[in-house]
Enzyme design. Structure first.
Site, PDB file in Angstrom:
ATOM      1  N   ARG A   1     -16.022  -5.700 -95.405  1.00  0.00           N
ATOM      2  CA  ARG A   1     -16.242  -6.707 -94.377  1.00  0.00           C
ATOM      3  C   ARG A   1     -17.259  -7.739 -94.861  1.00  0.00           C
ATOM      4  O   ARG A   1     -18.299  -7.379 -95.423  1.00  0.00           O
ATOM      5  CB  ARG A   1     -16.731  -6.049 -93.085  1.00  0.00           C
ATOM      6  CG  ARG A   1     -15.705  -5.052 -92.576  1.00  0.00           C
ATOM      7  CD  ARG A   1     -16.017  -4.525 -91.214  1.00  0.00           C
ATOM      8  NE  ARG A   1     -14.986  -3.561 -90.830  1.00  0.00           N
ATOM      9  CZ  ARG A   1     -14.993  -2.823 -89.729  1.00  0.00           C
ATOM     10  NH1 ARG A   1     -16.006  -2.965 -88.875  1.00  0.00           N
ATOM     11  NH2 ARG A   1     -14.028  -1.987 -89.464  1.00  0.00           N
TER      12      ARG A   1
ATOM     13  N   ARG B   1     -25.152  -1.570 -92.071  1.00  0.00           N
ATOM     14  CA  ARG B   1     -24.198  -2.686 -92.135  1.00  0.00           C
ATOM     15  C   ARG B   1     -23.998  -3.116 -93.582  1.00  0.00           C
ATOM     16  O   ARG B   1     -24.791  -3.863 -94.133  1.00  0.00           O
ATOM     17  CB  ARG B   1     -24.733  -3.859 -91.289  1.00  0.00           C
ATOM     18  CG  ARG B   1     -23.705  -4.943 -90.995  1.00  0.00           C
ATOM     19  CD  ARG B   1     -24.250  -5.969 -90.012  1.00  0.00           C
ATOM     20  NE  ARG B   1     -24.577  -5.384 -88.728  1.00  0.00           N
ATOM     21  CZ  ARG B   1     -23.679  -5.147 -87.759  1.00  0.00           C
ATOM     22  NH1 ARG B   1     -22.439  -5.505 -87.915  1.00  0.00           N
ATOM     23  NH2 ARG B   1     -24.055  -4.579 -86.626  1.00  0.00           N
TER      24      ARG B   1
ATOM     25  N   GLU C   1     -23.736   2.744 -82.880  1.00  0.00           N
ATOM     26  CA  GLU C   1     -22.289   2.948 -82.970  1.00  0.00           C
ATOM     27  C   GLU C   1     -21.910   3.688 -84.255  1.00  0.00           C
ATOM     28  O   GLU C   1     -22.332   3.328 -85.347  1.00  0.00           O
ATOM     29  CB  GLU C   1     -21.585   1.585 -82.928  1.00  0.00           C
ATOM     30  CG  GLU C   1     -20.077   1.707 -83.079  1.00  0.00           C
ATOM     31  CD  GLU C   1     -19.386   0.358 -83.255  1.00  0.00           C
ATOM     32  OE1 GLU C   1     -19.975  -0.678 -82.877  1.00  0.00           O
ATOM     33  OE2 GLU C   1     -18.256   0.355 -83.774  1.00  0.00           O
TER      34      GLU C   1
ATOM     35  N   SER D   1     -15.473   3.807 -82.927  1.00  0.00           N
ATOM     36  CA  SER D   1     -14.954   2.900 -81.916  1.00  0.00           C
ATOM     37  C   SER D   1     -13.497   3.263 -81.707  1.00  0.00           C
ATOM     38  O   SER D   1     -12.710   3.191 -82.641  1.00  0.00           O
ATOM     39  CB  SER D   1     -15.096   1.466 -82.438  1.00  0.00           C
ATOM     40  OG  SER D   1     -14.918   0.541 -81.394  1.00  0.00           O
TER      41      SER D   1
ATOM     42  N   ARG E   1     -22.384   5.733 -91.820  1.00  0.00           N
ATOM     43  CA  ARG E   1     -23.299   5.895 -90.687  1.00  0.00           C
ATOM     44  C   ARG E   1     -23.506   7.362 -90.333  1.00  0.00           C
ATOM     45  O   ARG E   1     -24.565   7.742 -89.833  1.00  0.00           O
ATOM     46  CB  ARG E   1     -22.768   5.111 -89.476  1.00  0.00           C
ATOM     47  CG  ARG E   1     -22.894   3.608 -89.687  1.00  0.00           C
ATOM     48  CD  ARG E   1     -22.592   2.801 -88.446  1.00  0.00           C
ATOM     49  NE  ARG E   1     -22.721   1.375 -88.718  1.00  0.00           N
ATOM     50  CZ  ARG E   1     -22.537   0.406 -87.817  1.00  0.00           C
ATOM     51  NH1 ARG E   1     -22.208   0.722 -86.572  1.00  0.00           N
ATOM     52  NH2 ARG E   1     -22.688  -0.857 -88.149  1.00  0.00           N
TER      53      ARG E   1
END
Length: 424
Positions: free
Chosen positions: A262, A277, A349, A352, A390
């Site tokens: 990403r 991130r 998070e 999802s 994560r």
RNA sequence: GGAGAGUUGGCAGAGUGGUCGAAUGCGGUGGUCUUGAAAACCAUUGACGGUUGAUCCCGUCCGGGGGUUCGAAUCCCUCACUCUCCGCCA
């Protein structure tokens, strides 16, 4: 993509629902365009019909040796009219399609109103955040103290938002992937799947990443329009693009481990520290394609499958319903799982889970068909089970010990060949 | 990289300019037969869109795009993909 019929029949209602997602739909403009579209389509088709008839006449006349020049002259005029109308129609249709392709999915009625993360609602929490008798370190300090996590070298080799893991930390990272894949294939009935990490633009359109969110993607500098996948959802769901499944094949359940890439454009300055991130991270993704009557049940199950991983690792978490404003483009409803991070003193998070209903399926023509009746659109769902990077962060921080060593979660000890602790 | 062959309905596979949306087979559906099933036989069966209360009807679609023609699955150009052989190579 939304159902064009739904838009035509009740644009006001659709506009109202899209507003929950913060999308303003110009009903008047749409109605005007639709009216023109309809008129142009009827005209065009009528001209086509006449052309077809005349062509047949010419064929017959020629077969009987009759004169056909006057008929041909007539056709020339007709052809010109048709060409004009056709061009207008095609142009307008494309305009409408482009518009439609940028319209987000309608949120489910259970989605709470709100325009930011702050309005997401807690469904439940699981586990108790552990209280530590010492000052907790964050995963960056822990990893660097162990000399197993190295952001500096990664920055040298590539740039920011990349990392290098070594030794037992790299091993733990890999163990997590194995552990998750095993759980989902053995206990939850998913088929493991390996897919390309580079996809074409059609696939990204299918899942809804294009045309609107190209800036989030890494595009390759090749002649073909190729992109690195932002998630395994893209290649896996697109397996069924332009396909018709039989009723017996449903539900289709895939679990796929893949790296995700990403660009994180627009998140400069956010989560710059650590693994949270990154431009590149690993994820174990759950994807389901199901009968439209069963997608909400499948949604509950898929979410519970992701939760099962957190529970097996004894990581405290909470589940959140995303509010309209925080909901993704293609999603009708999303539940985020947020894991407890002691160093940040908050939940972050880690998964999802979304139900897209037929929104993606319509874009990619993923359908199913019973023994009777017409092919129908499938419903698609996916969820992280889990984001591996994560999860590693959560383990480092939740399982840290006073001396900076890390206890290996019981569920992972076998995957670590008996190692119970990571220390210097 | 060189040479060649392909891409047609859920699948397999015919079709080289005019009732071709497309033979045939398989699969699906309905029926006959049977105590029941299988087999056999008969019939039926593409997708999308427009219009409609629903049919009828009309249009589009034979890998994508463009062209020739009154008319294209069929001819031409172009792109993508698949396969075979040779070369090279993880």
């Amino acid at each position: 993509m939304l159902d064009p019929k739904l838009l035509r029949n009740d644009p006001e209602r659709v506009a109202g629902k899209l507003l929950i997602k913060g999308y303003v739909f110009d009903v008047a403009k749409f109605k005007a365009m639709e009216e023109r579209r309809k008129a142009l389509q009827i005209d065009t088709q009528e001209l086509q019909s006449i052309r077809n008839q005349k062509s047949k006449q010419i064929g017959q006349a020629k077969a009987q040796g009759q004169e056909i020049e006057s008929l041909k002259a007539e056709m020339d005029r007709l052809a010109q009219d048709l060409k004009d109308k056709q061009q207008q129609f095609d142009g307008l249709q494309e305009e409408l399609n482009n518009w439609l392709a940028e319209m987000p999915n309608i949120p489910h009625e259970s989605v709470p109103a709100g325009d930011s993360e702050a309005q997401n609602t807690v469904i439940h929490t699981w586990g108790e955040p552990k209280s530590f008798a010492f000052e907790v370190k964050d995963h960056v300090d822990l990893g660097e103290h162990l000399q197993l996590l190295d952001f500096e070298s990664a920055a040298k080799i590539t740039g920011s938002r990349f990392t290098i893991m070594q030794g037992q930390l790299a091993q733990l990272h890999r163990a997590l992937i194995q552990f998750m894949l095993d759980m989902h294939t053995r206990a939850h009935g998913y088929t493991e799947i390996y897919v390309p990490y580079i996809v074409n633009s059609d696939s990204l359109r299918g899942t809804g990443n294009l045309p609107k969110f190209g800036e989030d993607l890494f595009q390759l500098k090749t002649d073909s329009e190729y992109y690195l996948i932002p998630t395994a959802e893209v290649p896996v769901t697109n397996m069924w693009r332009d396909q018709i499944a039989s009723a017996e094949q449903l539900p289709i359940k895939y679990v796929c481990h893949s790296p995700c890439f990403r660009s994180e454009a627009g998140s400069y300055g956010r989560d710059t520290r650590g693994l949270i991130r990154q431009h590149q991270f690993e994820k174990v993704e759950l994807v389901q394609l199901v009968h439209p009557d069963h997608s909400w049940q499948a949604f509950a199950e898929l979410t519970s499958h992701a939760e099962a991983v957190l529970q097996a690792l004894a990581l405290p978490y909470r589940s959140m319903t995303l509010c309209g404003g925080d909901l993704g483009f293609s999603s009708a409803k999303t539940i985020d799982l947020e894991v407890w991070l002691p160093a940040q003193d908050t939940y972050r998070e880690i998964s999802s889970c979304s139900n897209f209903l037929d929104f993606q399926a319509r874009r990619m023509k993923a359908r199913w068909k019973g023994h009777e009746g017409k092919p129908q659109l499938l419903h698609t769902l996916n969820g992280s089970g889990l984001a591996v990077g994560r999860t590693l962060v959560a383990i480092l921080e939740n399982y840290q010990q006073a001396d900076g060593s890390i206890e290996v979660p019981k569920a992972l000890v076998n995957y670590m060949h008996g190692t119970t602790e990571i220390s210097i």
